[in-house]
Design a protein around this motif. Structure first.
Motif: not given
Length: 94
Positions: A29-31, A78-83, A86-90, A23-26
């Motif tokens: 903000r990750q929702n 990579i997984a955090v960025a992908l998720v 995807v979640g950010g677009r919806r 999470r820190l590497v990406v």
């Protein structure tokens, strides 16, 4: 490899740390809820161990295997960025 209770507990703890580092590497903000980061971290820790052993990076050490940890953190990021992507677009903003 022997599956023990301590091995499972260690995998979970390492997974939680890897999830936090991912999470820190990406950047940005990750929702995402924290439990999802934990699950991603556990999955990345397990998959990273398998991948590191398959390509010959993982070694049997008495301390921290930095190469294996690096593979795990990269997979978690990579997984955090992908998720998160995807979640950010919806997500609908008002």
């Amino acid at each position: 490899m022997e599956l023990t209770v301590w091995g499972i507990i260690t995998a979970i703890v390492v997974g939680l740390i890897v999830g936090a580092l991912g999470r820190l590497v990406v950047p940005g903000r990750q929702n995402m809820p924290i439990w999802l980061h934990m699950l991603i971290g556990i999955g990345a820790a397990l998959l990273g161990t398998v991948l590191a052993r398959a390509i010959g990076i993982a070694t049997e050490t008495d301390g921290v295997d930095w190469g294996e940890l690096l593979v795990q953190v990269v997979l978690a990021a990579i997984a955090v960025a992908l998720v998160a992507g995807v979640g950010g677009r919806r997500r609908v903003t008002r």
